[in-house]
Design an enzyme around this catalytic site. Structure first.
Site, PDB file in Angstrom:
ATOM      1  N   GLU A   1      -5.257  -3.951 -11.655  1.00 16.42           N
ATOM      2  CA  GLU A   1      -5.930  -3.065 -12.640  1.00 16.42           C
ATOM      3  C   GLU A   1      -7.440  -3.311 -12.610  1.00 16.42           C
ATOM      4  OE1 GLU A   1      -4.268  -1.015 -15.207  1.00 16.42           O
ATOM      5  OE2 GLU A   1      -2.212  -1.552 -14.725  1.00 16.42           O
TER       6      GLU A   1
HETATM    7  C1  LIG Z   1       1.414  -7.508  -7.259  1.00 13.02           C
HETATM    8  C2  LIG Z   1       0.462  -6.363  -7.143  1.00 13.02           C
HETATM    9  C3  LIG Z   1       0.794  -5.133  -7.694  1.00 13.02           C
HETATM   10  C4  LIG Z   1      -0.081  -4.053  -7.561  1.00 13.02           C
HETATM   11  N1  LIG Z   1       0.296  -2.828  -8.058  1.00 13.02           N
HETATM   12  C5  LIG Z   1      -0.466  -1.736  -7.768  1.00 13.02           C
HETATM   13  C6  LIG Z   1      -0.001  -0.426  -8.107  1.00 13.02           C
HETATM   14  O1  LIG Z   1       1.069  -0.254  -8.706  1.00 13.02           O
HETATM   15  N2  LIG Z   1      -0.756   0.646  -7.737  1.00 13.02           N
HETATM   16  C7  LIG Z   1      -1.944   0.520  -7.082  1.00 13.02           C
HETATM   17  O2  LIG Z   1      -2.583   1.519  -6.800  1.00 13.02           O
HETATM   18  N3  LIG Z   1      -2.426  -0.722  -6.759  1.00 13.02           N
HETATM   19  C8  LIG Z   1      -1.709  -1.840  -7.076  1.00 13.02           C
HETATM   20  N4  LIG Z   1      -2.163  -3.099  -6.731  1.00 13.02           N
HETATM   21  C9  LIG Z   1      -3.417  -3.229  -6.003  1.00 13.02           C
HETATM   22  C10 LIG Z   1      -4.526  -3.873  -6.794  1.00 13.02           C
HETATM   23  O3  LIG Z   1      -5.012  -2.971  -7.736  1.00 13.02           O
HETATM   24  C11 LIG Z   1      -5.583  -4.367  -5.788  1.00 13.02           C
HETATM   25  O4  LIG Z   1      -5.047  -5.508  -5.145  1.00 13.02           O
HETATM   26  C12 LIG Z   1      -6.896  -4.686  -6.451  1.00 13.02           C
HETATM   27  O5  LIG Z   1      -7.527  -3.519  -6.897  1.00 13.02           O
HETATM   28  C13 LIG Z   1      -7.845  -5.433  -5.507  1.00 13.02           C
HETATM   29  O6  LIG Z   1      -7.956  -4.791  -4.273  1.00 13.02           O
HETATM   30  P1  LIG Z   1      -7.759  -5.630  -2.922  1.00 13.02           P
HETATM   31  O7  LIG Z   1      -6.523  -6.415  -3.048  1.00 13.02           O
HETATM   32  O8  LIG Z   1      -7.894  -4.692  -1.792  1.00 13.02           O
HETATM   33  O9  LIG Z   1      -8.969  -6.669  -2.914  1.00 13.02           O
HETATM   34  P2  LIG Z   1     -10.464  -6.365  -2.436  1.00 13.02           P
HETATM   35  O10 LIG Z   1     -10.979  -5.138  -3.073  1.00 13.02           O
HETATM   36  O11 LIG Z   1     -10.544  -6.473  -0.958  1.00 13.02           O
HETATM   37  O12 LIG Z   1     -11.228  -7.612  -3.092  1.00 13.02           O
HETATM   38  C14 LIG Z   1     -11.227  -8.929  -2.517  1.00 13.02           C
HETATM   39  C15 LIG Z   1     -12.164  -9.808  -3.365  1.00 13.02           C
HETATM   40  O13 LIG Z   1     -13.508  -9.283  -3.300  1.00 13.02           O
HETATM   41  C16 LIG Z   1     -13.978  -8.995  -4.601  1.00 13.02           C
HETATM   42  N5  LIG Z   1     -14.794  -7.794  -4.557  1.00 13.02           N
HETATM   43  C17 LIG Z   1     -14.490  -6.582  -4.034  1.00 13.02           C
HETATM   44  N6  LIG Z   1     -15.514  -5.737  -4.193  1.00 13.02           N
HETATM   45  C18 LIG Z   1     -16.495  -6.415  -4.822  1.00 13.02           C
HETATM   46  C19 LIG Z   1     -17.812  -6.096  -5.275  1.00 13.02           C
HETATM   47  N7  LIG Z   1     -18.341  -4.859  -5.177  1.00 13.02           N
HETATM   48  N8  LIG Z   1     -18.540  -7.067  -5.879  1.00 13.02           N
HETATM   49  C20 LIG Z   1     -18.034  -8.319  -6.047  1.00 13.02           C
HETATM   50  N9  LIG Z   1     -16.790  -8.676  -5.659  1.00 13.02           N
HETATM   51  C21 LIG Z   1     -16.046  -7.737  -5.051  1.00 13.02           C
HETATM   52  C22 LIG Z   1     -12.727  -8.809  -5.466  1.00 13.02           C
HETATM   53  O14 LIG Z   1     -12.987  -9.051  -6.847  1.00 13.02           O
HETATM   54  C23 LIG Z   1     -11.791  -9.839  -4.850  1.00 13.02           C
HETATM   55  O15 LIG Z   1     -12.067 -11.119  -5.386  1.00 13.02           O
HETATM   56  C24 LIG Z   1      -1.328  -4.220  -6.897  1.00 13.02           C
HETATM   57  C25 LIG Z   1      -1.670  -5.473  -6.368  1.00 13.02           C
HETATM   58  C26 LIG Z   1      -0.790  -6.534  -6.476  1.00 13.02           C
HETATM   59  C27 LIG Z   1      -1.193  -7.859  -5.872  1.00 13.02           C
END
Ligand SMILES: Cc1cc2nc3c(=O)[nH]c(=O)nc-3n(C[C@H](O)[C@H](O)[C@H](O)COP(=O)(O)OP(=O)(O)OC[C@H]3O[C@@H](n4cnc5c(N)ncnc54)[C@H](O)[C@@H]3O)c2cc1C
Length: 495
Positions: free
Chosen positions: A363
């Site tokens: 979220e």
């Molecule tokens: C168990 C689980 C259930 C989920 N359920 C859903 C779902 O139902 N529907 C759905 O759509 N998604 C879902 N998600 C996805 C979730 O919303 C994403 O994992 C989340 O938004 C983070 O994206 P990412 O994993 O690609 O990490 P990334 O965006 O690659 O981030 C990696 C790290 O970099 C940091 N970061 C990224 N951009 C920046 C920035 N501009 N400045 C500073 N730091 C930054 C982040 O905070 C994080 O620490 C789920 C994830 C999990 C693990």
């Protein structure tokens, strides 16, 4: 309904925790169906479509008590919340009539599909596309991390029309070209389903476009605003259970000839857990009331509902960050109270600990929420809409007011400003509630304020580089708070 929710969790869900973690065939959908039979699956959906039409605040309290097991909670939270909210607010009457009754009864399970393998935080860089061909939208792409994917009959999917305009689509599992990949092998929430939604020339009827072409980001982010607030409730549910389990254990476990609950350092943990819970609860349900009031005063048009949800976007982010971070601290201390036994799967804390970690990631990660919060709050300040927030009536609000005059887009500064803003909101919330209730509520408010003042001084120094003297603490109330938690095996007070 709050009591009924807790009874449902304790009698129907918690005894099945191990079986749920093994994803026993049909078990989770049958629990969702039972929850639907009790009316829980559409608590804040419109009454005209099978919901109860409850306010967001009461719905969130019910969600908290349905969240004692996090795998159930995420499954339930998505089908009854984020997958339905966009439909309730932005759907046509036909769309609502077609899908909401099946979701609100628990007959169908819903999912929300925004993230992709290469677009998580940067969600709008998605590459899933939609093209109109005859009387169909043809969707191509892969949605990643989709909670409930294994069981869902219905997906709210974000895709770009022509590769450009972000739009929202109502997608049924049985539409041609829709399939689900294998389950992700997660560290926690093992009872919940998380998998990829694969759209391979998926055929979606034209009328299943939700709202307007190119306005899918409104749908996605409005659902997320309320979703973040609700995730706060979903986070303090497991924290409540951690307090229940660890305070009981502290009374039973003897070392050096005495129950460990008599040792000062264990009592300190219990008192801290009580104070952390108190602050998360105070912020959440203050925000919930404000959202309800805003909804009540707006007309029931899409614009009215959207502006009400948007008005409290800053507070929703603050609640998400505070509640998930308070949950982590509570659960970590609860596990420590169990000593080595906490580190084994024989006792409940290991699961609660593993399950809680993801709340700071989904979220919107807490980093993204921090950046959003400070930036959005600065806009409010510039528009003159932040009056009263930094009224200088506390140490933290005074620091926050001064720090915002040094606003910059540097991320470290944004992070510190965000901390000051949410500490300010939290301190105000506990002060209001402490003053109203007096007694132990006031003690918990003072304990939190002592902690928050030190954190705020650190954040202020990060922004300004200036030294600041932290006020002398008032009562810390370790024994009173710990004793209350031990006696009741529950967080301090209930609202
Ligand atoms: C168990 C689980 C259930 C989920 N359920 C859903 C779902 O139902 N529907 C759905 O759509 N998604 C879902 N998600 C996805 C979730 O919303 C994403 O994992 C989340 O938004 C983070 O994206 P990412 O994993 O690609 O990490 P990334 O965006 O690659 O981030 C990696 C790290 O970099 C940091 N970061 C990224 N951009 C920046 C920035 N501009 N400045 C500073 N730091 C930054 C982040 O905070 C994080 O620490 C789920 C994830 C999990 C693990």
């Amino acid at each position: 309904m709050i009591d009924q929710a807790e009874q449902f969790s304790r009698k129907e869900v918690l005894p099945l925790s191990d079986r749920l973690d093994h994803q026993e065939e049909g078990l989770m959908p049958s629990l969702i169906r039972k929850a639907g039979d009790l009316g829980f699956c559409g608590i804040d959906a419109p009454e005209a479509h099978g919901g109860f039409g409850l306010g967001k605040n009461l719905a969130a309290r019910i969600l908290e008590h349905l969240s004692l097991n996090a795998s159930f909670s995420v499954t339930y939270g998505i089908t009854s919340g984020i997958s339905q909210f966009g439909l309730s607010v932005f759907g046509t009457e036909d769309q609502k009539a077609q899908y909401l009754p099946r979701l609100t009864t628990g007959e169908w399970i819903g999912a929300y599909a925004l993230s992709e393998p290469n677009s998580g935080s940067d969600a709008l860089s998605m590459v899933t596309r939609a093209d109109q061909r005859g009387d169909k939208w043809i969707l191509n792409g892969t949605k990643m991390w989709i909670s409930n994917a294994k069981w869902a009959n219905f997906f709210l999917v974000m895709a770009k029309i022509g590769g450009e305009k972000v739009s929202a689509f109502l997608v049924e599992r049985d539409f041609p070209g829709v399939s689900i990949s294998r389950e992700e092998h997660k560290m926690g929430l093992k009872g919940s389903s998380t998998a990829r939604l694969v759209l391979d020339n998926a055929e979606i009827p034209l009328e299943n476009l939700l709202y307007e072409p190119g306005k899918g980001h409104y749908v996605a982010f409005n659902a997320l605003n309320i979703g973040r607030f609700k995730l706060g409730s979903m986070s303090i549910g497991p924290a409540r259970e951690a307090i229940f389990q660890s305070s009981g254990y502290a009374k039973d476990r003897k070392q050096f000839g005495r129950p460990i609950s008599e040792f000062g350092l264990i009592r300190q943990k219990l008192a801290d857990m009580a104070a952390y819970f108190f602050v998360a609860e105070s912020c959440l349900y203050r925000t919930g009331q404000n959202i309800d009031d805003a909804f009540a005063t707006r007309d029931k048009t899409v614009e009215g509902m959207r502006s009400a949800a948007e008005e409290f976007a800053v507070e929703c982010s603050a609640c998400k960050i505070l509640a998930t971070e308070m949950e982590s601290m509570i659960v970590d201390e609860a596990l420590q109270i169990y000593g080595g036994y906490g580190f084994t799967e024989e006792f409940p804390l290991a699961r609660i600990y593993r399950d809680s970690r993801v709340a700071r990631i989904y979220e919107g990660t807490n980093e993204i929420n921090r950046i959003f919060l400070a930036d959005r709050f600065m806009r409010r300040v510039a528009e003159g809409k932040a009056k009263g927030t930094f009224s200088g009536d506390s140490f933290i609000s005074e620091l926050a007011g001064k720090a915002y005059s040094r606003f910059s887009k540097d991320q470290v500064v944004l992070g510190a400003l965000s901390d000051l803003t949410l500490l300010c909101y939290a301190e105000q919330s506990v002060r209001i509630r402490g003053t109203r209730l007096g007694g132990l509520a006031q003690v918990a408010a003072d304990r939190f304020t002592k902690w928050a003042n030190a954190k705020a001084a650190f954040a202020f120094q990060t922004v300004t580089g200036e030294a600041v003297t932290v006020p002398a603490p008032r009562q810390s109330g370790t024994d009173e708070l710990a004793e209350n938690v031990l006696e009741r095996q529950a967080p301090l007070l209930s609202l």
